[in-house]
Design an enzyme around this catalytic site. Sequence first.
Site, PDB file in Angstrom:
ATOM      1  N   GLY A 115      -6.323   6.975   0.547  1.00  0.00           N
ATOM      2  CA  GLY A 115      -5.492   5.792   0.358  1.00  0.00           C
ATOM      3  C   GLY A 115      -5.262   5.573  -1.235  1.00  0.00           C
ATOM      4  N   CYS A 116      -4.144   5.514  -1.693  1.00  0.00           N
ATOM      5  CA  CYS A 116      -3.717   5.577  -2.900  1.00  0.00           C
ATOM      6  C   CYS A 116      -4.417   4.290  -3.713  1.00  0.00           C
ATOM      7  CB  CYS A 116      -2.205   5.623  -3.241  1.00  0.00           C
ATOM      8  SG  CYS A 116      -1.239   6.843  -2.269  1.00  0.00           S
ATOM      9  N   GLY A 117      -4.787   4.773  -4.840  1.00  0.00           N
ATOM     10  CA  GLY A 117      -5.122   3.880  -5.841  1.00  0.00           C
ATOM     11  C   GLY A 117      -5.071   3.746  -7.273  1.00  0.00           C
ATOM     12  N   GLU A 220       3.634   4.546  -5.694  1.00  0.00           N
ATOM     13  CA  GLU A 220       3.759   5.913  -6.448  1.00  0.00           C
ATOM     14  C   GLU A 220       4.490   7.051  -6.052  1.00  0.00           C
ATOM     15  OE1 GLU A 220      -0.701   4.441  -5.142  1.00  0.00           O
ATOM     16  OE2 GLU A 220       1.394   4.376  -4.285  1.00  0.00           O
TER      17      GLU A 220
END
Length: 272
Positions: A115-117, A220
């Site tokens: 999960g992108c961060g 992103e």
Amino acid sequence: MSEDTEIERAGFVERAIVRHQAGVATPAIDHVAEEIPVALVFNGISHVVMMATPRDLEAFAYGFALTEGVVASADAIFDCEVFLRADSAEVALRIAQEDFVRLKDRRRQLTGRTGCGVCGIDSIDMLDLLPAVLPPSLIRVDLPTALARASAGLREHQTLMRETGGVHAAAWCTPDGDIVHVFEDVGRHNGLDKLIGHLALHGIDMRRGFVFLSSRGSYELARKAARMQIPLLATISAPSSLAIAIATQAGMKLAGFCRQDAYVDYTPGVTL
């Protein structure tokens, strides 16, 4: 490449499971998408660890370096070596000194997750949310036709998805919507990096096609596509407000909820 491991794996592993349906338990063997930590090392210094599927790691490293602005162009990457181990991987890149100096100045140490961060960024200004405006489009796209064709064709290219049911796909399409290349990964941003890295390695002009993603449109993804001057980003699911803002700022067409008979244009002011 390390001598004791192969450079590529299938991208999935077998696991013993028990399926439950209508009160019946059935032992079986399932194929599960592989996810391991991948360290990206630039000129001997580890910059980031991403959780990724251990396939196409050279393309992944090239794509990450380009889409994150680590290097200004693929020509600034002089060497790339993949070390694949049983439960982790390392990709060592040698880049131009000026790019390496700029990288060190950014003082970014990131830990990537599925999960992108934005872990490790200590200032909002470091997010780099203001892309440059794209040059005039070199392609003309009939959106209804092209997006319908890409939507219809993606599934047959998702080989790892068919095995596991748990990965994202990033596809490179012609202006007509024909799918040319597809890369898969547990992370949607990783899939896009692999695709972009492949295009860069093969000298493919990213201004002359578009990207179709089997995911939502996160900021992103929009930022990476805009940095590479990709004129159109299309996704199966919805975009976020920040993705729309980035696409609008860049003058990049952003489409979501793409199906064979429908799509939503989130940047109606942008023409192709």
